[in-house]
Design an enzyme around this catalytic site. Structure first.
Site, short mmCIF file in Angstrom:
data_model
loop_
_atom_site.label_atom_id
_atom_site.label_comp_id
_atom_site.label_asym_id
_atom_site.label_seq_id
_atom_site.Cartn_x
_atom_site.Cartn_y
_atom_site.Cartn_z
N LYS A 23 0.83 -1.20 0.00
CA LYS A 23 0.00 0.00 0.00
C LYS A 23 0.87 1.26 0.00
O LYS A 23 2.09 1.19 0.23
CB LYS A 23 -0.93 0.00 1.21
CG LYS A 23 -0.20 0.04 2.55
CD LYS A 23 -1.18 -0.05 3.72
CE LYS A 23 -0.43 -0.03 5.05
NZ LYS A 23 -1.35 -0.08 6.20
N TYR B 96 12.67 31.64 4.69
CA TYR B 96 11.43 32.32 5.08
C TYR B 96 11.42 32.66 6.56
O TYR B 96 11.90 31.90 7.41
CB TYR B 96 10.22 31.45 4.76
CG TYR B 96 9.88 31.37 3.29
CD1 TYR B 96 9.63 32.53 2.55
CD2 TYR B 96 9.80 30.14 2.64
CE1 TYR B 96 9.31 32.47 1.20
CE2 TYR B 96 9.48 30.06 1.29
CZ TYR B 96 9.24 31.23 0.58
OH TYR B 96 8.92 31.17 -0.75
N ARG C 104 -9.54 0.12 15.50
CA ARG C 104 -9.46 0.90 14.26
C ARG C 104 -10.55 0.42 13.31
O ARG C 104 -11.55 1.10 13.11
CB ARG C 104 -8.06 0.76 13.67
CG ARG C 104 -7.70 1.78 12.63
CD ARG C 104 -6.23 1.73 12.29
NE ARG C 104 -5.79 0.46 11.73
CZ ARG C 104 -4.54 0.21 11.31
NH1 ARG C 104 -3.61 1.15 11.43
NH2 ARG C 104 -4.21 -0.96 10.81
N MET D 264 8.89 24.99 0.08
CA MET D 264 8.11 24.03 -0.68
C MET D 264 8.98 23.16 -1.57
O MET D 264 8.79 21.95 -1.67
CB MET D 264 7.06 24.75 -1.55
CG MET D 264 6.16 23.77 -2.31
SD MET D 264 4.92 24.60 -3.34
CE MET D 264 3.89 25.35 -2.08
#
Length: 369
Positions: A38, A264, A136, A313
């Protein structure tokens, strides 16, 4: 100049084969092996991993959602594929692509039986998950009678496996809890098998379960993270080989003067003359902001270069003041020399998260020794 030229995730199929054989050596020859692929095979390349695992002899595959299983079928994977978290909207697609759903609640059981009838199925394979403590997904122990009543006169479906999931198989302090889960699952499986008149495949162990609870391997085991080189324990990790190696390059080098800032929000302020390198990967590639401001480092020519300032980013900046390096040089983010678990620990997370967070825009390169 380096050999990669851009941010690249190398996926070593020889390492995968090594890990599979190691895990296989921990179970009986007759025990089936389910490979969990997965989340793009834990952030790597789902198709390449599944194709290799099929050639190595894996008995089953598991994905989280139907779309993942469909991609495997389209890539030529013929072994059974268990969909761990199927949703009713995908039931027809699941049947059309011969995927096998995990049935985990009364609502899902009724809905899938209805779809199987609509599609004219006979003995369509389904798997039942029981909740033994993870809380779950899963039926409860007292759902056994209900399940039998729903399937007893329904020729459209056939229960082929019963399974559960250990909550803390890697934690020796939770051994009592894990053993209680195993015993509860045994009781559930026996009760339902007696009602059905046959014994479906039973499976409960994940990677750490395979290593720590060999007596509970039943007829099948499941492994995800172990196949990719991580065993949730340093001693086990030493016997495995990381499949994924994340590399990048130095795009630009800057000479920073005292009191200058980097990135930043001016998050890094230089305490003297520093040299920084800008690398072409950032939080859009899976290196999240928690790794910034000295929480993690990369390796350049074998030396540690801490990430400074806020992760951008598409870029991160690292301190290379004491490293002899040039623009275009190769940078190791994680791999055999520095594990994803070690990298992740800087941000107080785990290898699973950093591996599965890797963006699909990162180039994948399949290699074998």
């Amino acid at each position: 100049m380096n050999k990669i030229g851009e941010t690249t995730l190398e996926i070593n199929l020889s390492a995968l084969a090594h890990n599979y054989r190691f895990l296989r050596s921990k179970i009986a020859p007759s025990t089936k092996f389910l490979a969990v692929v997965k989340a793009f095979a834990y952030g790597s390349d789902m198709v390449a991993i599944a194709q290799k695992m099929q050639s190595l002899g894996a008995d089953y595959f598991a994905v989280a959602y139907a779309r993942e299983g469909i991609l495997l079928r389209e890539a030529g994977i013929t072994k059974p594929i268990l969909v761990l978290h199927p949703l009713p909207i995908n039931f027809e697609e699941i049947i059309d692509h011969h995927l096998e759903p995990n049935i985990y609640s009364p609502k899902i059981l009724k809905a899938f039986i209805e779809t199987a009838k609509k599609k004219g199925q006979v003995k369509y394979p389904i798997h039942l998950k029981f909740n033994t403590g993870l809380n779950r997904l899963g039926f409860w122990e007292n759902d056994v009678d209900f399940i039998f009543e729903q399937v007893v006169d329904v020729p459209e479906v056939k229960i082929i496996s019963l399974f559960s999931h250990l909550a803390a198989s890697e934690d020796p302090n939770e051994r009592g809890f894990s053993e209680n889960q195993v015993n509860t699952f045994k009781k559930i499986a026996e009760a339902l098998s007696q009602k059905l008149g046959y014994r479906p495949i039973r499976h409960m162990l994940n990677t750490s379960g395979i290593l720590n609870y060999p007596d509970a391997q039943f007829e099948m085991v499941r492994s995800g993270i172990g196949l990719y080189g991580y065993g949730n324990h340093k001693e086990v990790d030493a016997q495995l080989r990381p499949v994924a190696t994340l590399k990048t390059i130095i795009s630009q080098i800057h000479q920073i003067e005292p009191n200058e800032t980097v990135g930043y929000n001016r998050a890094f302020k230089s305490d003297g003359y520093r040299k920084t390198a800008t690398l072409p990967l950032g939080h859009a590639d899976g290196i999240g902001r928690p790794y910034g401001n000295g929480k993690a480092h990369v390796l350049i020519h074998g030396k540690k270069a801490p990430i400074i300032g806020n992760v951008c980013m598409d870029m991160i900046m690292v301190d290379v003041t004491d490293i002899d390096c040039r623009e275009g040089d190769e940078v190791l983010v994680f791999g055999p020399q520095k594990s994803a678990e070690e990298f992740a620990s800087g941000a107080k997370t785990i290898s699973y998260e950093i591996l599965t967070a890797l963006s699909q825009r990162v180039k994948r390169l399949i290699v074998e020794d």
